[in-house]
Write a protein that holds these residues in place. Sequence first.
Motif, short mmCIF file in Angstrom:
data_model
loop_
_atom_site.label_atom_id
_atom_site.label_comp_id
_atom_site.label_asym_id
_atom_site.label_seq_id
_atom_site.Cartn_x
_atom_site.Cartn_y
_atom_site.Cartn_z
N ASP A 149 -13.61 5.27 23.43
CA ASP A 149 -14.80 4.46 23.75
C ASP A 149 -15.99 5.36 24.09
O ASP A 149 -16.15 5.84 25.22
N LYS A 151 -19.17 4.55 24.26
CA LYS A 151 -20.12 3.92 25.18
C LYS A 151 -19.66 4.10 26.63
O LYS A 151 -20.47 4.32 27.53
N GLU A 152 -18.36 4.00 26.85
CA GLU A 152 -17.82 4.18 28.20
C GLU A 152 -18.02 5.63 28.66
O GLU A 152 -18.35 5.87 29.82
N ALA A 154 -20.44 7.51 27.82
CA ALA A 154 -21.86 7.64 28.16
C ALA A 154 -22.13 7.08 29.56
O ALA A 154 -22.89 7.67 30.35
N LYS A 155 -21.52 5.94 29.87
CA LYS A 155 -21.69 5.35 31.19
C LYS A 155 -21.11 6.25 32.29
O LYS A 155 -21.69 6.41 33.37
N GLN A 229 -21.82 13.69 23.30
CA GLN A 229 -22.27 12.42 22.72
C GLN A 229 -22.98 12.70 21.41
O GLN A 229 -23.78 13.62 21.28
#
Length: 231
Positions: A149, A151-152, A154-155, A229
């Motif tokens: 994941d 996006k996770e 990145a968070k 990323q």
Amino acid sequence: MPALLGSCVSQKTTPEQELALNSMAKRGDTPEAQTKFMRDQHTTVVAGVVTGRVLGAAAVYALGNRLGPLGQIAVYLGGAAVGGLVGDQIISQPVARKKALAQASEANLDAAIKESITENAKARRQVAALRTELISYKNRVTAAQAKGDAKEFAKIKDGLLTLNKNVAAQVREYDSGIGMQKQIIAKVSPANAKQPKLSSTLKESIESRNTLETERKLVVSLMNSLPAQSS
């Protein structure tokens, strides 16, 4: 004579007394303790005035005898009044100021020790909370790796960046506090009974600061372990 004595005794709070009272309040002294301190200050001043009054009256006693009964009373009162004022300014006030400054110094040392103990306890809580938060982030990293994941990830990185910034600010605060503690200790005589406690709280502060910095480095390490990323 009570009225005469009262006129010689200053009723205003001196700067030294204000300093002592503020220091005592910072240390956490009760209002009763502060009242006791002011009562001692008043007693010191009164004792000086009485001493000066007696000496002033004795100095003019012989002159009063030569002037007759009325002259004796007048000169006695005048000598007592002047002596009382001199006693207030030369005898009692310097002693009272010295006592007030000593009280302020001791209260400030106690306040510094109390603040250091409080901050060290706060540091332990911060370290415990940080360790718990790191475990949570590690679990999130493991889950994100299993799912791939991005996006996770990145968070997580954004969260770790913020966390690192906040912890770094906390470390700087402790560095500032430790610097102040060192300055205080440098001014305290080795013979002072509070020196050992000041030294032990400083040692604990340094240990707390270093532990917090170690945990911050773990935050950075976890952040650097994240996959890069893609743009």
